[in-house]
Design a protein around this motif. Structure first.
Motif, PDB file in Angstrom:
ATOM      1  N   ASP A  81       0.847  -1.188   0.000  1.00 49.31           N
ATOM      2  CA  ASP A  81       0.000   0.000   0.000  1.00 49.31           C
ATOM      3  C   ASP A  81       0.882   1.238   0.000  1.00 49.31           C
ATOM      4  N   PRO A  82       0.474   2.307  -0.694  1.00 51.01           N
ATOM      5  CA  PRO A  82       1.323   3.509  -0.805  1.00 51.01           C
ATOM      6  C   PRO A  82       1.820   4.030   0.531  1.00 51.01           C
ATOM      7  N   GLU A  83       0.971   3.978   1.559  1.00 54.35           N
ATOM      8  CA  GLU A  83       1.386   4.516   2.854  1.00 54.35           C
ATOM      9  C   GLU A  83       2.350   3.583   3.578  1.00 54.35           C
ATOM     10  N   LEU A  84       2.544   2.350   3.076  1.00 53.96           N
ATOM     11  CA  LEU A  84       3.440   1.394   3.712  1.00 53.96           C
ATOM     12  C   LEU A  84       4.746   1.185   2.939  1.00 53.96           C
ATOM     13  N   ASN A  86       8.430   1.460   1.919  1.00 50.88           N
ATOM     14  CA  ASN A  86       9.664   1.752   2.674  1.00 50.88           C
ATOM     15  C   ASN A  86      10.720   2.285   1.706  1.00 50.88           C
TER      16      ASN A  86
END
Length: 618
Positions: A81-84, A86
Motif C-alpha cells: 500500500d502507498p502509505e506502507l 519503505n
C-alpha cells in the motif's frame, strides 16, 4: 526454477508484482501484526519483506521461524500500500506472500549476538562468533569495500604497466625490524623456515632478474605487539618495486594510484593533491610525529631564546644543558584558563609533571589600574569611555614569570591574537616529542581546528640512517639499513649522524600508509654502511647472502614501496580499529578465539619435527 533463488533479496521491484519468485537468505527479524507474520529476509545483497497469514499452506511452519534461521521461500510478489512503502530499501515498494517454505539451516540454542540492530558487544564475543558478526550490515559493507579497493588497486597498477608476481611464503629468516614467525622443517631437523615479514628481498631480486616493474597484493607476517592500527600476526600490503628510478619516480607512480582510490571510495571527502614533502626532522619539530595529521593546521615551533635567562627557572636551567630546547604548541581559540588547565591535566596523564601555558585575553581593569597606578574603578571608567585603549594581556603562570616583553615576543613569533593560547614543553626533544605530538592532536580536535572532511597526505623524506646510543655511545641503524645513503660512499666517510637515506613514508590523517626507499644496490656501499654500525662483511654475507650475491652480478638501481591495505581500508571505512576491516582478525593477545589458535601440538607432531616444548619459566 533454481533450487534456491530466482532473485536476490535486493532484486525485486514494482514491475515484478504478480511474479512467482523464490528467495533464500537469513531471517533478519520477525514481526507479528495481528496474526499476520512479517519477515525481513536478508542476504548479502539486501532485504525483502515477506509475509504470511493463516491462509498460507505453510503458516504453521513460518510461525516456528526465528532470527538468523536460513530459509528458502516461494511466493508471489505483491505491491505494498502507498502509505506502507519503505523508501529506505530498494525493495521497499513490494513484499512477497509466502506459499512454500524450506528450512535450510536453523539455529541451535540462543544467539550469542544479534545481527539485527546496533547493539554493542564485547570484542571477545564478536571475534569468537565472527561468522555472526560478519553478517551485520556494517561489517558486510566494510568487507565489500575492502574487496573493491583491492580490485581497484590491481587495475590501476596494471594500467601503469606493472605486472603482478607472487613471491615465496616459506623462506629464510631475515630480520626486518620485527620478530619472525618460524616454521620448523621436518626434512631438516633442528632447522627453521620463516614466514616473510615482507617480500623485500625477493622483490629486489626480481629487479636484478630484469623484470623492471613488479607489484603484488602481498601477505606479510610479523610477530608484533598489537595496537589499534596494526595486526599482531599478518597483514596485506600493495608491494611494488621499479628499476632505473629515483625517489621522485616512485612518488609519481604511487600518488595517482592512491589518490584515485581515495577519490573513488572516500565518500566525497576532499582528497589532497600535490602532496608536500617534509623532512623527517621538520616533521618531528612541527608535528612531534613522522606520520603527522595535516588536517590539523597547528605547527610547533622552537621558542628557546625567549626562556634563556628568564624568570621561569625550570626552563632557564634546563636550557643550560646541552641538547635541550623549549617548544611551543600554538592553540588558536584556546585562550581560556579552563582549557589550559585541561591540557595541563592531559600532560600529567601522559607522565609529565605538567605543561606550561600562556593565554592572551582583553586587558582587564585590574591590569590597567596597576599599569597606570590608579584605582580599579577609575580604570574601568577609562576603559569604558575609550580614554584608555584596552589591548591585550598575557595571562597564566609562565607569563608572570617571564614578563611582558618576552610573552609579546612569543605571541608575535607564533602569530597569536586575543583568545589564543600556547603550550610549552622543554628538555631533550626525543624525551618529549611524542607527548607534544599527541597534545597537538588533542588541541586540534578539542578546538575544532582539524578538518574531518578531508584526506591530507604528505611524504616524509630524508630519514637519518644512524643514531647514537647516549649511554654506550654506539652507532646503530635508526631506520632502514638497506636504503641508499644520500651522497653514496662519500657520505659514509663523514659524520654518521649526518647521513640521510633515500627513504620515505607517506602519512595520511595521522597514519603511516606507505613506506619505501631507493635501495642500496652497491655491495661495497652496503658493507661500509653496515661496518659503521658494527657489522662486519662476513656477518652481512651470512645474514643476507642471497641478496648480496645477486648484487655482484650487475644489479640495476632500483626502489619501491609498500602501502598497507588494511590501513587504507580502515581510513576509507571511517574506522578507528583495523580489526573492523579484517575478516578474521586476532584479538589483543594474538589469539584466534574462533579457531582456537595458537593451539598445543600433538606429541606425534613434535616427534616428527624433532622438537620438545619446554614449560614456561616460573
Amino acid at each position: 526454477m533454481h533450487a534456491y533463488r530466482s532473485h536476490t533479496c535486493a532484486g525485486l521491484r514494482a514491475d515484478n508484482v504478480g511474479d512467482s519468485v523464490r528467495l533464500s537468505g537469513w531471517v533478519h527479524r520477525v514481526r507479528d501484526h495481528g496474526g499476520i507474520l512479517f519477515i525481513d529476509l536478508r542476504d548479502h545483497y539486501g532485504i525483502t519483506q515477506v509475509l504470511c497469514d493463516p491462509d498460507s499452506p505453510v503458516f504453521a511452519e513460518v510461525e516456528k521461524v526465528r532470527s538468523e534461521w536460513c530459509i528458502r521461500i516461494d511466493g508471489t510478489v505483491k505491491a505494498r500500500d502507498p502509505e506502507l512503502v519503505n523508501s529506505k530499501i530498494p525493495t521497499g515498494e513490494v513484499e512477497v506472500f509466502v506459499r512454500d517454505l524450506e528450512i535450510l539451516g536453523d539455529v541451535k540454542g540462543d544467539l550469542p549476538l544479534m545481527v539485527f540492530g546496533d547493539q554493542e558487544y564485547p570484542e571477545e564475543t564478536r571475534l569468537k562468533y565472527r561468522f555472526l558478526d560478519l553478517r551485520r550490515e556494517a561489517m558486510q559493507r566494510n568487507m565489500t569495500l575492502r574487496s573493491d579497493v583491492v580490485a581497484s588497486i590491481r587495475k590501476r597498477m596494471w594500467d601503469r604497466e606493472f605486472r603482478e608476481y607472487q613471491t615465496p611464503i616459506i623462506t629464510a629468516s631475515s630480520p626486518e625490524g620485527a620478530r619472525d614467525f618460524l616454521v620448523p622443517s621436518r626434512l631438516h631437523p633442528g632447522k627453521f623456515y620463516a614466514l616473510p615479514q615482507a617480500p623485500q628481498q625477493f622483490k629486489q631480486l626480481l629487479m636484478v632478474s630484469g623484470f623492471d616493474k613488479y607489484f603484488q597484493i602481498a601477505p606479510c607476517f610479523r610477530d608484533e605487539d598489537p595496537r589499534a592500527d596494526r595486526s599482531p600476526t599478518d597483514f596485506y600490503q600493495l608491494d611494488l618495486e621499479m628499476s632505473f628510478v629515483e625517489q621522485q619516480d616512485v612518488f609519481d607512480t604511487i600518488e595517482p594510484v592512491l589518490a584515485g582510490v581515495f577519490e573513488e571510495f572516500g565518500g566525497g571527502k576532499k582528497v589532497d593533491r600535490n602532496w608536500e614533502q617534509i623532512s623527517y626532522r621538520d616533521a618531528a619539530l612541527w608535528y612531534g610525529s613522522d606520520k603527522p595529521d595535516l588536517r590539523n593546521p597547528i605547527k610547533m615551533q622552537v621558542v628557546s631564546e625567549h626562556f634563556k635567562g628568564s624568570g621561569f627557572a625550570i626552563f632557564a636551567k634546563l636550557l643550560e644543558q646541552e641538547g635541550t630546547e623549549v617548544r611551543a604548541i600554538p592553540a588558536p581559540t584556546g585562550g581560556s584558563r579552563k582549557f589550559c588547565d585541561r591540557m595541563n591535566a592531559f600532560a600529567q596523564k601522559e607522565g609529565l609533571p605538567g605543561m606550561g601555558y600562556i593565554f592572551w585575553r582583553e586587558k582587564t581593569a585590574d591590569a590597567v589600574a596597576q599599569e597606570l597606578g590608579i584605582p580599579v574603578k577609575e580604570a574601568q571608567a577609562k576603559l569604558k569611555s575609550g580614554e584608555v585603549e584596552g589591548g591585550m594581556e598575557a595571562a597564566g603562570p609562565l607569563a608572570k614569570n617571564i614578563g611582558p616583553e618576552r610573552t609579546e615576543a612569543i605571541r608575535q613569533q607564533l602569530g597569536l591574537e586575543v583568545g589564543d593560547a600556547a603550550f610549552f614543553l622543554g628538555g631533550k626533544p626525543k624525551a618529549f616529542e611524542a607527548v607534544a605530538g599527541r597534545a597537538r592532536v588533542v588541541i586540534g580536535d578539542e578546538l575544532g581546528l582539524t578538518d574531518q572532511d578531508r584526506f591530507a597526505f604528505a611524504w616524509i623524506v630524508d630519514f637519518p640512517i644512524y643514531e647514537k646510543d647516549e649511554e654506550t655511545g654506539k652507532i646503530d641503524f635508526e631506520h632502514n639499513p638497506f636504503s641508499m645513503p644520500q651522497g653514496g660512499m662519500e657520505a659514509l666517510n663523514g659524520d654518521p649522524l649526518e647521513v640521510l637515506g633515500y627513504q620515505y613514508d607517506l602519512a595520511c590523517n595521522g597514519y603511516e600508509l606507505v613506506s619505501g626507499a631507493i635501495r642500496n644496490h652497491r655491495p661495497e656501499i652496503m658493507f661500509k654502511a653496515f661496518e659503521i654500525a658494527g657489522y662486519g662483511e662476513e656477518e652481512v654475507r651470512k645474514r643476507f647472502g642471497g641478496m648480496v650475491n645477486a648484487f655482484t652480478y650487475g644489479a640495476p638501481p632500483h626502489g619501491g614501496c609498500a602501502a598497507g591495505i588494511d590501513r587504507i581500508v580502515m581510513l576509507l571505512a571511517g574506522q578507528d580499529n583495523i580489526r573492523e576491516v579484517i575478516l578474521f582478525p586476532m584479538n589483543q593477545r594474538a589469539e584466534d578465539l574462533m579457531m582456537d589458535a595458537p593451539s598445543d601440538p600433538t606429541n606425534e607432531q613434535l616427534r616428527e619435527l624433532g622438537l620438545r616444548v619446554l614449560p614456561p619459566e616460573s
